[in-house]
Design an enzyme around this catalytic site. Structure first.
Site, short mmCIF file in Angstrom:
data_model
loop_
_atom_site.label_atom_id
_atom_site.label_comp_id
_atom_site.label_asym_id
_atom_site.label_seq_id
_atom_site.Cartn_x
_atom_site.Cartn_y
_atom_site.Cartn_z
N LYS A 116 0.98 -1.38 0.04
CA LYS A 116 0.01 0.01 0.05
C LYS A 116 1.05 1.22 0.09
O LYS A 116 1.22 1.90 0.91
CB LYS A 116 -1.12 0.11 1.31
CG LYS A 116 -2.33 0.56 0.78
CD LYS A 116 -3.48 0.43 1.90
CE LYS A 116 -4.75 1.31 1.63
NZ LYS A 116 -5.21 1.72 0.27
N GLU A 162 -7.99 -4.86 -10.53
CA GLU A 162 -8.82 -4.25 -9.53
C GLU A 162 -9.13 -2.62 -10.01
O GLU A 162 -8.59 -2.15 -10.92
CB GLU A 162 -7.99 -4.12 -8.11
CG GLU A 162 -6.64 -3.13 -8.26
CD GLU A 162 -5.86 -3.29 -7.05
OE1 GLU A 162 -6.47 -3.49 -5.77
OE2 GLU A 162 -4.59 -3.03 -7.15
N LEU A 202 -3.69 -5.17 -4.33
CA LEU A 202 -3.79 -4.97 -3.04
C LEU A 202 -4.74 -5.80 -2.47
O LEU A 202 -6.15 -5.91 -2.86
CB LEU A 202 -4.37 -3.66 -2.82
CG LEU A 202 -4.30 -3.15 -1.12
CD1 LEU A 202 -2.63 -2.93 -0.75
CD2 LEU A 202 -5.11 -2.00 -0.64
N1 DCS Z 1 -7.23 -1.74 -4.18
C1 DCS Z 1 -6.59 -0.51 -4.17
C2 DCS Z 1 -5.56 -0.11 -5.12
C3 DCS Z 1 -7.02 0.30 -2.93
O1 DCS Z 1 -6.40 1.70 -2.97
C4 DCS Z 1 -7.90 0.14 -2.07
C5 DCS Z 1 -8.20 0.96 -0.95
C6 DCS Z 1 -8.44 -1.25 -2.37
C7 DCS Z 1 -8.08 -1.95 -3.46
C8 DCS Z 1 -9.32 -1.90 -1.12
O2 DCS Z 1 -8.71 -2.18 0.07
P1 DCS Z 1 -9.48 -2.09 1.43
O3 DCS Z 1 -10.61 -2.84 1.30
O4 DCS Z 1 -8.68 -2.42 2.42
O5 DCS Z 1 -9.99 -0.64 1.90
N2 DCS Z 1 -7.97 2.28 -0.99
C9 DCS Z 1 -8.12 3.10 0.28
C10 DCS Z 1 -7.65 4.41 -0.23
O6 DCS Z 1 -6.86 4.87 -0.91
N3 DCS Z 1 -8.80 5.12 0.13
O7 DCS Z 1 -9.79 4.40 0.72
C11 DCS Z 1 -9.41 3.13 0.84
#
Ligand code: DCS
Length: 290
Positions: free
Chosen positions: A146, A178, A202
């Site tokens: 992340k 995704e 992610l």
């Molecule tokens: N994939 C990416 C690229 C993300 O940035 C996120 C969440 C997810 C999947 C979903 O992961 P979670 O279920 O753990 O949230 N991104 C966060 C963000 O940048 N803002 O809100 C959530």
């Protein structure tokens, strides 16, 4: 007054500043987490902290606090800011040091910053579903970290916004990966299909809660790569994230998904997700399902 945390210290948010040679600012050399807060309580905290530690280890930053200390700081911030429904954003960078790509040779302490933000649940969209657009996935090959480096995600989300879409669904060639800030699921003949949590996506915390509920509800799951062709022929599509929860997708690049209504499996999973929120954080004022 709103508070923020900088370098582990609680301070007035308007006075929270970082060094111009902080490596997060110059290189995006750091990692972050976004955690949901419902009723002033942290949702899936343990899972977010575990992922944070994994991201940190992947880029070889040592967490300058114990998990326990970090948890206490976060909880204190929520309390001080009187946060009811919203998010906590936190990031750790490698710290401030004269600009040089390689890690600093001197000992530099990593820089933790965190703040909170009120954010209601997106109830209207959870009921109606959202439009999306396809975007080529041009990211690096460690999307499991992340990382603060989000340029490709930003460009994809901007494309979505410019086309009046809520999210961009990314694909590497024919393979769906995704969203720009979410995970993508499709449903075909009652089976929930989503990309495996490898280095190309992610590992969403929301995704894992959903998969657990699929198991509880005896909904069959296939974690496998699926194609754009399968996506466009899906019975249902939904996306998931900390802020979006279980969000129905009703349009992809101008084509309607099935009959253009959120599907029954999606609805069931929304219901299960709300029950999970209630069990971790207490009763909700408003439900998606009412
Ligand atoms: N994939 C990416 C690229 C993300 O940035 C996120 C969440 C997810 C999947 C979903 O992961 P979670 O279920 O753990 O949230 N991104 C966060 C963000 O940048 N803002 O809100 C959530």
């Amino acid at each position: 007054m709103a508070y923020a945390i900088v370098n582990g210290k609680l301070m007035d948010r308007s006075e929270a500043k970082v060094d111009i040679e902080d490596r997060g600012y110059q290189f995006g050399d750091g990692v972050y987490e976004v955690i949901r807060v419902y009723n002033g309580k942290l949702f899936t905290l343990k899972e977010h902290l575990a992922r944070f530690e994994k991201s940190l280890a992947s880029i070889r930053i040592n967490l300058p606090f114990s998990t326990q200390e970090l948890t206490e700081m976060i909880k204190q911030l929520i309390e001080k800011n009187n946060l009811h429904t919203g998010i906590i954003y936190m990031q750790i960078t490698r710290g401030a040091s004269p600009r040089n790509h390689a890690f600093p040779s001197e000992v530099v302490s990593p820089c933790l910053t965190a703040y909170t933000k009120e954010m209601p649940r997106p109830l209207a969209k959870l009921k109606s579903g959202v439009n999306t657009i396809l975007a080529e996935d041009i990211r690096w090959l460690r999307c499991d970290i992340k990382s603060l480096n989000l340029l490709a995600n930003i460009l994809a989300k901007q494309k979505a916004g410019e086309n009046n879409c809520y999210e961009a669904i990314q694909h590497r060639g024919q393979d769906v990966t995704e969203g720009s800030s979410s995970n993508i699921f499709m449903v075909k003949n009652g089976v929930v299909i989503t990309h495996p949590s490898n280095e190309l996506i992610l590992k969403g915390i929301t995704k894992d809660v959903i998969l657990q509920h699929c198991r509880n509800l005896s909904i069959p799951v296939e974690e496998r790569v699926f194609s754009l062709k399968e996506l466009t022929a899906a019975d249902e599509v939904f996306l998931s994230s900390t802020t979006s929860e279980v969000m129905p997708v009703i349009e992809i690049s101008g084509s309607t998904v099935s009959d253009g209504q959120p599907g029954t499996v999606t609805r069931k999973l929304q219901q299960a997700f709300e029950q999970e929120i209630v069990s971790q954080c207490g009763n909700l004022i408003e439900s998606t399902l009412a």
